[in-house]
Scaffold this motif. Structure first.
Motif, PDB file in Angstrom:
ATOM      1  N   THR A 119       0.815  -1.218   0.000  1.00  0.00           N
ATOM      2  CA  THR A 119       0.000   0.000   0.000  1.00  0.00           C
ATOM      3  C   THR A 119       0.846   1.265   0.000  1.00  0.00           C
ATOM      4  N   LYS A 120       2.087   1.143   0.494  1.00  0.00           N
ATOM      5  CA  LYS A 120       2.959   2.307   0.544  1.00  0.00           C
ATOM      6  C   LYS A 120       4.402   1.844   0.695  1.00  0.00           C
ATOM      7  N   VAL A 121       5.324   2.541   0.046  1.00  0.00           N
ATOM      8  CA  VAL A 121       6.756   2.307   0.201  1.00  0.00           C
ATOM      9  C   VAL A 121       7.347   3.570   0.815  1.00  0.00           C
ATOM     10  N   ILE A 122       7.985   3.417   1.973  1.00  0.00           N
ATOM     11  CA  ILE A 122       8.575   4.567   2.671  1.00  0.00           C
ATOM     12  C   ILE A 122      10.083   4.402   2.677  1.00  0.00           C
ATOM     13  N   LYS A 123      10.770   5.187   1.871  1.00  0.00           N
ATOM     14  CA  LYS A 123      12.233   5.126   1.812  1.00  0.00           C
ATOM     15  C   LYS A 123      12.829   5.902   2.975  1.00  0.00           C
ATOM     16  N   ASP A 124      14.029   5.513   3.379  1.00  0.00           N
ATOM     17  CA  ASP A 124      14.779   6.168   4.456  1.00  0.00           C
ATOM     18  C   ASP A 124      14.070   6.089   5.801  1.00  0.00           C
ATOM     19  N   SER A 125      13.280   5.035   6.023  1.00  0.00           N
ATOM     20  CA  SER A 125      12.582   4.867   7.295  1.00  0.00           C
ATOM     21  C   SER A 125      12.392   3.385   7.603  1.00  0.00           C
ATOM     22  N   VAL A 126      12.481   3.054   8.887  1.00  0.00           N
ATOM     23  CA  VAL A 126      12.169   1.698   9.354  1.00  0.00           C
ATOM     24  C   VAL A 126      11.028   1.762  10.372  1.00  0.00           C
ATOM     25  N   ASP A 127      10.260   2.831  10.341  1.00  0.00           N
ATOM     26  CA  ASP A 127       9.187   3.079  11.298  1.00  0.00           C
ATOM     27  C   ASP A 127       7.870   2.480  10.813  1.00  0.00           C
ATOM     28  N   LEU A 128       7.545   1.296  11.331  1.00  0.00           N
ATOM     29  CA  LEU A 128       6.312   0.618  10.924  1.00  0.00           C
ATOM     30  C   LEU A 128       5.061   1.352  11.388  1.00  0.00           C
ATOM     31  N   SER A 129       5.193   2.260  12.366  1.00  0.00           N
ATOM     32  CA  SER A 129       4.015   2.992  12.837  1.00  0.00           C
ATOM     33  C   SER A 129       3.461   3.924  11.755  1.00  0.00           C
ATOM     34  N   GLN A 130       4.224   4.165  10.691  1.00  0.00           N
ATOM     35  CA  GLN A 130       3.741   4.976   9.575  1.00  0.00           C
ATOM     36  C   GLN A 130       2.791   4.199   8.669  1.00  0.00           C
ATOM     37  N   CYS A 131       2.689   2.879   8.892  1.00  0.00           N
ATOM     38  CA  CYS A 131       1.793   2.021   8.114  1.00  0.00           C
ATOM     39  C   CYS A 131       0.476   1.853   8.863  1.00  0.00           C
ATOM     40  N   ASP A 133      -2.223   0.213  10.879  1.00  0.00           N
ATOM     41  CA  ASP A 133      -2.145  -0.932  11.793  1.00  0.00           C
ATOM     42  C   ASP A 133      -0.716  -1.446  11.984  1.00  0.00           C
ATOM     43  N   SER A 134       0.285  -0.636  11.648  1.00  0.00           N
ATOM     44  CA  SER A 134       1.704  -1.024  11.727  1.00  0.00           C
ATOM     45  C   SER A 134       1.990  -2.305  10.956  1.00  0.00           C
ATOM     46  N   ALA A 135       1.204  -2.567   9.921  1.00  0.00           N
ATOM     47  CA  ALA A 135       1.358  -3.785   9.129  1.00  0.00           C
ATOM     48  C   ALA A 135       2.349  -3.552   7.997  1.00  0.00           C
ATOM     49  N   GLY A 136       3.468  -4.240   8.072  1.00  0.00           N
ATOM     50  CA  GLY A 136       4.452  -4.104   7.017  1.00  0.00           C
ATOM     51  C   GLY A 136       5.739  -4.812   7.342  1.00  0.00           C
ATOM     52  N   MET A 137       6.744  -4.508   6.558  1.00  0.00           N
ATOM     53  CA  MET A 137       8.096  -5.040   6.729  1.00  0.00           C
ATOM     54  C   MET A 137       9.056  -3.870   6.587  1.00  0.00           C
ATOM     55  N   SER A 138      10.088  -3.856   7.432  1.00  0.00           N
ATOM     56  CA  SER A 138      11.094  -2.803   7.293  1.00  0.00           C
ATOM     57  C   SER A 138      12.479  -3.419   7.323  1.00  0.00           C
ATOM     58  N   TYR A 139      13.405  -2.758   6.650  1.00  0.00           N
ATOM     59  CA  TYR A 139      14.784  -3.216   6.511  1.00  0.00           C
ATOM     60  C   TYR A 139      15.715  -2.056   6.833  1.00  0.00           C
ATOM     61  N   PRO A 140      16.792  -2.325   7.616  1.00  0.00           N
ATOM     62  CA  PRO A 140      17.693  -1.241   7.996  1.00  0.00           C
ATOM     63  C   PRO A 140      18.711  -0.850   6.920  1.00  0.00           C
ATOM     64  N   GLU A 141      19.035  -1.741   5.975  1.00  0.00           N
ATOM     65  CA  GLU A 141      20.027  -1.430   4.941  1.00  0.00           C
ATOM     66  C   GLU A 141      19.534  -1.911   3.596  1.00  0.00           C
ATOM     67  N   TYR A 146       7.967  -1.297   3.786  1.00  0.00           N
ATOM     68  CA  TYR A 146       6.870  -1.650   2.899  1.00  0.00           C
ATOM     69  C   TYR A 146       5.618  -1.794   3.762  1.00  0.00           C
ATOM     70  N   CYS A 147       4.609  -0.968   3.533  1.00  0.00           N
ATOM     71  CA  CYS A 147       3.323  -1.104   4.208  1.00  0.00           C
ATOM     72  C   CYS A 147       2.509  -2.124   3.414  1.00  0.00           C
ATOM     73  N   LEU A 148       1.927  -3.081   4.134  1.00  0.00           N
ATOM     74  CA  LEU A 148       1.258  -4.207   3.488  1.00  0.00           C
ATOM     75  C   LEU A 148      -0.171  -4.375   3.954  1.00  0.00           C
ATOM     76  N   ALA A 149      -1.000  -4.943   3.096  1.00  0.00           N
ATOM     77  CA  ALA A 149      -2.376  -5.283   3.430  1.00  0.00           C
ATOM     78  C   ALA A 149      -2.743  -6.529   2.637  1.00  0.00           C
ATOM     79  N   PRO A 150      -3.697  -7.315   3.127  1.00  0.00           N
ATOM     80  CA  PRO A 150      -4.157  -8.443   2.325  1.00  0.00           C
ATOM     81  C   PRO A 150      -4.727  -7.935   0.995  1.00  0.00           C
TER      82      PRO A 150
END
Length: 153
Positions: A119-131, A133-141, A146-150
């Motif tokens: 649903t959304k790609v947030i570059k330069d962030s690992v903050d899942l609270s921006q998604c 329901d905090s649903a997503g995956m984040s990577y530090p490097e 990636y904000c995700l939904a079914p």
């Protein structure tokens, strides 16, 4: 003559490394029990480019950031101890994916119970609270969330 051989060998090692640098998008082919795989660099917009290289480690026994988060492979062509790639999914906003063993996530139609939608790609962030329901995956490097939904609700 020996110096020429060393320089030539060094050139090919550097050239091999340059084929899979951090930020490159890749596909993974045949993988063996030692996590050595056929790695092919592709354009990031190609459907077959399932992964993005998050980090390149100098040796295959080094650990990727946050154990278990990244898919870890050493290119089959790497010599000796070789090097390791820390791979994250290559996903784009608005697209749907399903899990696929060996290739990570595969782009697919937005149908099916295992299918997720980015649903959304947030570059330069690992903050899942921006998604939502905090649903997503984040990577530090590199830092990406990636904000995700079914795909089907």
């Amino acid at each position: 003559m020996a110096a020429l051989a060393v320089v030539t060998a060094g050139y090919f090692v550097l050239r091999e490394r340059a084929a899979a640098d951090a930020g490159d998008c890749v596909s993974i082919g045949r993988q063996d029990e030692n996590n050595r795989a056929d790695v092919k660099t592709l354009g990031c917009d190609e459907d077959a480019a399932s992964f993005k290289v998050g980090k390149v480690l100098d040796k295959s026994d080094e650990a990727c950031p946050e154990d278990g988060l990244y898919t870890e492979v050493s290119p089959a062509a790497s010599a000796g101890d070789g090097y390791k790639l820390c791979l994250l999914p290559n996903m784009s906003e608005g697209s749907c994916y399903k899990p696929d063993e060996g290739t990570g996530f595969v782009k697919t139609d937005c149908t099916g119970p295992e299918t997720i939608k980015v649903t959304k790609v947030i570059k330069d962030s690992v903050d899942l609270s921006q998604c939502p329901d905090s649903a997503g995956m984040s990577y530090p490097e590199p830092k990406i969330t990636y904000c995700l939904a079914p795909a089907e609700l």
